[in-house]
Design an enzyme around this catalytic site. Sequence first.
Site, PDB file in Angstrom:
ATOM      1  N   SER A 156       1.003  -1.265  -0.091  1.00  0.00           N
ATOM      2  CA  SER A 156       0.182  -0.054   0.010  1.00  0.00           C
ATOM      3  C   SER A 156       0.678   1.295  -0.256  1.00  0.00           C
ATOM      4  CB  SER A 156      -1.114  -0.016   1.313  1.00  0.00           C
ATOM      5  OG  SER A 156      -1.313   1.226   1.460  1.00  0.00           O
ATOM      6  N   TYR A 171      -1.447  -0.509  10.447  1.00  0.00           N
ATOM      7  CA  TYR A 171      -1.575  -0.730   8.775  1.00  0.00           C
ATOM      8  C   TYR A 171      -0.356  -0.341   8.325  1.00  0.00           C
ATOM      9  CZ  TYR A 171      -3.322  -1.468   4.134  1.00  0.00           C
ATOM     10  OH  TYR A 171      -3.618  -1.760   2.675  1.00  0.00           O
TER      11      TYR A 171
END
Length: 248
Positions: A156, A171
């Site tokens: 990501s 995350y």
Amino acid sequence: MKNTSLLKERVAVVTGSNRGIGLEICRQLAAKGMLVILSCRDKAQGLAAAEKLQKQELAVRFHELDVDHAGSIMQLAEFVEKEFGRCDILVNNAGIFPDSLSGNASGETDSSALHVKIETINKALTTNVYGPLLMCQALIPLMKKNNYGRIVNVSSGLGQLTDMQGGYPAYRLSKTALNVLTRMFSHELKEFNILVNSMSPGWVKTQMGGPQAPLSVEEGADTAIWLATAPDSGPTGKFFKERKEMAW
């Protein structure tokens, strides 16, 4: 089925692939003539997803997999070795976004590094980092046997150090660590024709991304397919989005 002489004997494993980007990656790889192992934790959902693709005359097999547990990963690896004797492609797609956006009575949320719980970070690392690490350790020996492998780690932009900001600490930490694994494995596997890359699918219309996301699952899966089918001269140890290299 649309087979090609180069791809028809390839075996691909895609984790967390009962829906969204993972399912689309399975579909596109199988459409290229590969045998694809669709894997996820929920057996009923996985079987239903595999059946959906099988009805399109695609070579897809389901196998239950929980990347949070080493035993489950080893069972999958043993299945692949016994049934097919090879693994050519691994797409580490399974991932979670555990950062809570809802605050407690004091207004503190897991979305801030100032208040994030260690349990939340551990949860992210277990699925998003340790899972891919163990998947690689389990399946790379099968790739070495044929001197061929393509590993795609679905990362990501939130894990990109050059644009690192606050928010979503668990995350972000997990995706940055996943990118570190990409670099490490790439360096150690160059002599075996095993290419290892990270990719960011972008903001995609999935259960995680939500309906307001601008990209379709087809668009989100495109770079993963491109890397999974890269030629021997293809890139390794790189980070991509929309087929363009990103800074780490």
